[in-house]
Design a protein around this motif. Sequence first.
Motif, mmCIF file in Angstrom:
data_model
loop_
_atom_site.group_PDB
_atom_site.id
_atom_site.type_symbol
_atom_site.label_atom_id
_atom_site.label_comp_id
_atom_site.label_asym_id
_atom_site.label_seq_id
_atom_site.Cartn_x
_atom_site.Cartn_y
_atom_site.Cartn_z
ATOM 1 N N LEU A 1 0.811 -1.221 0.000
ATOM 2 C CA LEU A 1 0.000 0.000 0.000
ATOM 3 C C LEU A 1 0.846 1.274 0.000
ATOM 4 C CD1 LEU A 1 -2.786 -1.065 2.486
ATOM 5 C CD2 LEU A 1 -3.015 -0.730 0.026
ATOM 6 N N GLY A 2 2.151 1.149 0.184
ATOM 7 C CA GLY A 2 2.977 2.345 0.095
ATOM 8 C C GLY A 2 3.986 2.554 1.204
ATOM 9 N N ALA A 3 3.997 1.689 2.214
ATOM 10 C CA ALA A 3 5.046 1.825 3.229
ATOM 11 C C ALA A 3 6.390 1.519 2.569
ATOM 12 C CB ALA A 3 4.803 0.877 4.397
ATOM 13 N N THR A 4 7.383 2.342 2.848
ATOM 14 C CA THR A 4 8.688 2.165 2.230
ATOM 15 C C THR A 4 9.448 1.022 2.885
ATOM 16 O OG1 THR A 4 8.682 4.573 2.084
ATOM 17 C CG2 THR A 4 10.708 3.473 1.457
ATOM 18 N N VAL A 5 9.316 0.936 4.208
ATOM 19 C CA VAL A 5 10.052 -0.049 5.002
ATOM 20 C C VAL A 5 9.104 -0.577 6.068
ATOM 21 C CG1 VAL A 5 12.101 -0.400 6.453
ATOM 22 C CG2 VAL A 5 12.120 1.408 4.763
ATOM 23 N N SER A 6 9.318 -1.804 6.502
ATOM 24 C CA SER A 6 8.518 -2.325 7.605
ATOM 25 C C SER A 6 9.391 -3.150 8.543
ATOM 26 C CB SER A 6 7.351 -3.167 7.080
ATOM 27 O OG SER A 6 7.823 -4.270 6.340
#
Length: 125
Positions: free
Chosen positions: A97-102
Motif C-alpha cells: 500500500l505504500g510503506a517504504t520499510v517495515s
Amino acid sequence: MAKILLVEDDDLVRDMLAQVLTRASHEVESATNGEEATEILKTSEPDVMVTDIIMPKKSGITLISEVKNKHPHMEIIAISGGGRLDPTGYLDLSESLGATVSFEKPVDNATLLMAIDLLVYGNKH
C-alpha cells in the motif's frame, strides 16, 4: 533532523520510540491511533511517518493508504507485533500500500534510526 509522525497505540512503545527518535535529534509528533494521525496531518507535513498497523479507531493499513493518496512523497515506516496473526502478512500488505520499510516489533532502535536517515537524507550525508 527529520520531522517524524509516530503513530502507536501502545503507550510504552510510543514513549520509548519517541525518546529514541528525540535523542537522535529528530522532531517527533505522536498520535495514539490513525484518526489522531489524520488530524495532525491536516496541519503538519512530517518527513517520515512511523506507524503501527494494528490500532483502534483507524488501522495503520487504512492510514498508510490515505496518507499515500494525500501525501505521495511522504516516507512511511510500518511496524507491527502482529496481533493474533503473524506480523509478516500485515507488513507485506503495508508495503504493497505504500510503506517504504517495515519492521516487526520489537523494533531494533539502531535499524530504525538508520532507515530514517536513509529515507530522509539518502546519500546526502
